[in-house]
Motif scaffolding. Structure first.
Motif, PDB file in Angstrom:
ATOM      1  N   MET A   1       0.594  -1.222  -0.037  1.00  0.00           N
ATOM      2  CA  MET A   1      -0.090   0.070   0.255  1.00  0.00           C
ATOM      3  C   MET A   1       0.763   1.221  -0.023  1.00  0.00           C
ATOM      4  N   ARG A   2       1.981   1.476   0.668  1.00  0.00           N
ATOM      5  CA  ARG A   2       2.877   2.481   0.748  1.00  0.00           C
ATOM      6  C   ARG A   2       3.437   2.745  -0.616  1.00  0.00           C
ATOM      7  N   ALA A   3       3.687   1.794  -1.640  1.00  0.00           N
ATOM      8  CA  ALA A   3       4.354   1.841  -2.759  1.00  0.00           C
ATOM      9  C   ALA A   3       3.029   2.469  -3.562  1.00  0.00           C
ATOM     10  N   PHE A   4       1.874   2.128  -3.566  1.00  0.00           N
ATOM     11  CA  PHE A   4       0.541   2.780  -4.119  1.00  0.00           C
ATOM     12  C   PHE A   4       0.437   4.078  -3.891  1.00  0.00           C
ATOM     13  N   ASP A   5       0.624   4.376  -2.710  1.00  0.00           N
ATOM     14  CA  ASP A   5       0.422   5.804  -2.084  1.00  0.00           C
ATOM     15  C   ASP A   5       1.676   6.749  -2.623  1.00  0.00           C
ATOM     16  N   GLN A   6       2.683   5.853  -2.579  1.00  0.00           N
ATOM     17  CA  GLN A   6       3.747   7.023  -3.330  1.00  0.00           C
ATOM     18  C   GLN A   6       3.744   7.214  -4.699  1.00  0.00           C
ATOM     19  N   LEU A   7       3.163   6.197  -5.388  1.00  0.00           N
ATOM     20  CA  LEU A   7       3.031   6.265  -6.805  1.00  0.00           C
ATOM     21  C   LEU A   7       1.431   7.492  -7.272  1.00  0.00           C
ATOM     22  N   LEU A   8       0.673   7.233  -6.133  1.00  0.00           N
ATOM     23  CA  LEU A   8      -0.273   8.124  -6.275  1.00  0.00           C
ATOM     24  C   LEU A   8       0.146   9.760  -6.084  1.00  0.00           C
ATOM     25  N   ASP A   9       1.065   9.996  -4.894  1.00  0.00           N
ATOM     26  CA  ASP A   9       1.330  11.024  -4.822  1.00  0.00           C
ATOM     27  C   ASP A   9       2.165  11.610  -6.200  1.00  0.00           C
ATOM     28  N   LEU A  10       2.837  10.890  -6.593  1.00  0.00           N
ATOM     29  CA  LEU A  10       3.619  11.282  -7.956  1.00  0.00           C
ATOM     30  C   LEU A  10       2.564  11.587  -8.829  1.00  0.00           C
ATOM     31  N   LEU A  11       1.656  10.768  -9.236  1.00  0.00           N
ATOM     32  CA  LEU A  11       0.447  11.128 -10.357  1.00  0.00           C
ATOM     33  C   LEU A  11      -0.182  12.461  -9.795  1.00  0.00           C
ATOM     34  N   MET A  12      -0.519  12.567  -8.586  1.00  0.00           N
ATOM     35  CA  MET A  12      -1.106  13.895  -8.137  1.00  0.00           C
ATOM     36  C   MET A  12      -0.452  15.093  -8.063  1.00  0.00           C
ATOM     37  N   LEU A  13       1.039  15.004  -8.157  1.00  0.00           N
ATOM     38  CA  LEU A  13       1.890  15.888  -8.294  1.00  0.00           C
ATOM     39  C   LEU A  13       2.112  16.687  -6.950  1.00  0.00           C
ATOM     40  N   GLU A  14       1.953  15.884  -6.175  1.00  0.00           N
ATOM     41  CA  GLU A  14       1.832  16.337  -4.558  1.00  0.00           C
ATOM     42  C   GLU A  14       3.192  16.958  -4.128  1.00  0.00           C
ATOM     43  N   HIS A  15       4.316  16.699  -4.709  1.00  0.00           N
ATOM     44  CA  HIS A  15       5.613  17.259  -4.197  1.00  0.00           C
ATOM     45  C   HIS A  15       6.464  18.029  -5.152  1.00  0.00           C
ATOM     46  N   VAL A  16       5.435  18.591  -6.216  1.00  0.00           N
ATOM     47  CA  VAL A  16       6.176  19.547  -7.038  1.00  0.00           C
ATOM     48  C   VAL A  16       6.452  20.739  -6.655  1.00  0.00           C
ATOM     49  N   HIS A  17       6.352  21.240  -5.480  1.00  0.00           N
ATOM     50  CA  HIS A  17       6.535  22.267  -4.818  1.00  0.00           C
ATOM     51  C   HIS A  17       7.779  22.407  -3.913  1.00  0.00           C
ATOM     52  N   ASP A  18       8.177  21.217  -3.701  1.00  0.00           N
ATOM     53  CA  ASP A  18       9.330  20.885  -3.128  1.00  0.00           C
ATOM     54  C   ASP A  18      10.605  20.953  -3.717  1.00  0.00           C
ATOM     55  N   PRO A  19      11.465  22.086  -3.765  1.00  0.00           N
ATOM     56  CA  PRO A  19      12.814  21.979  -4.687  1.00  0.00           C
ATOM     57  C   PRO A  19      13.701  21.013  -4.176  1.00  0.00           C
ATOM     58  N   SER A  20      13.734  20.274  -3.060  1.00  0.00           N
ATOM     59  CA  SER A  20      14.575  19.440  -2.707  1.00  0.00           C
ATOM     60  C   SER A  20      14.464  17.982  -3.471  1.00  0.00           C
ATOM     61  N   ARG A  21      12.949  17.733  -4.208  1.00  0.00           N
ATOM     62  CA  ARG A  21      12.704  16.741  -4.836  1.00  0.00           C
ATOM     63  C   ARG A  21      12.747  16.787  -6.297  1.00  0.00           C
ATOM     64  N   LEU A  22      12.987  15.708  -6.768  1.00  0.00           N
ATOM     65  CA  LEU A  22      12.899  15.674  -8.345  1.00  0.00           C
ATOM     66  C   LEU A  22      11.852  15.818  -9.107  1.00  0.00           C
ATOM     67  N   GLU A  23      10.764  15.807  -8.418  1.00  0.00           N
ATOM     68  CA  GLU A  23       9.442  15.997  -9.186  1.00  0.00           C
ATOM     69  C   GLU A  23       9.257  17.515  -9.485  1.00  0.00           C
ATOM     70  N   ALA A  24       9.745  18.376  -8.516  1.00  0.00           N
ATOM     71  CA  ALA A  24       9.646  19.727  -8.860  1.00  0.00           C
ATOM     72  C   ALA A  24      10.353  20.070 -10.262  1.00  0.00           C
ATOM     73  N   GLU A  25      11.479  19.549 -10.513  1.00  0.00           N
ATOM     74  CA  GLU A  25      12.254  19.877 -11.648  1.00  0.00           C
ATOM     75  C   GLU A  25      11.556  19.240 -12.984  1.00  0.00           C
ATOM     76  N   LEU A  26      11.039  18.085 -12.908  1.00  0.00           N
ATOM     77  CA  LEU A  26      10.467  17.321 -13.871  1.00  0.00           C
ATOM     78  C   LEU A  26       8.962  17.875 -14.184  1.00  0.00           C
ATOM     79  N   PHE A  27       8.343  18.384 -13.225  1.00  0.00           N
ATOM     80  CA  PHE A  27       7.126  19.137 -13.474  1.00  0.00           C
ATOM     81  C   PHE A  27       7.197  20.125 -14.490  1.00  0.00           C
TER      82      PHE A  27
END
Length: 71
Positions: A1-27
């Motif tokens: 379930m934790r892996a699914f939650d992490q995938l959902l966070d990625l798909l929902m762009l939950e961490h795009v405002h955190d400059p320390s995470r790769l998601e922010a750059e990729l967004f």
């Protein structure tokens, strides 16, 4: 379930405002007008619904087991 939650966070762009995470750059490279964006949003919503249903079923199962053990 934790892996699914992490995938959902990625798909929902939950961490795009955190400059320390790769998601922010990729967004920044996502084109909101791209047709796949809507499809990803729909899939993310469906995944969220399925995870909620799984959690509810697991909670119901746990409650049922607790009732049986108490009986």
């Amino acid at each position: 379930m934790r892996a699914f939650d992490q995938l959902l966070d990625l798909l929902m762009l939950e961490h795009v405002h955190d400059p320390s995470r790769l998601e922010a750059e990729l967004f920044a490279s996502i084109d909101p007008a791209n047709a796949c964006v809507e499809e990803i949003c729909l899939l993310a919503d469906q995944l969220s619904s399925l995870l909620d249903a799984c959690r509810e079923a697991e909670a119901d199962r746990g409650a049922s087991l607790t009732r049986r053990a108490a009986a």
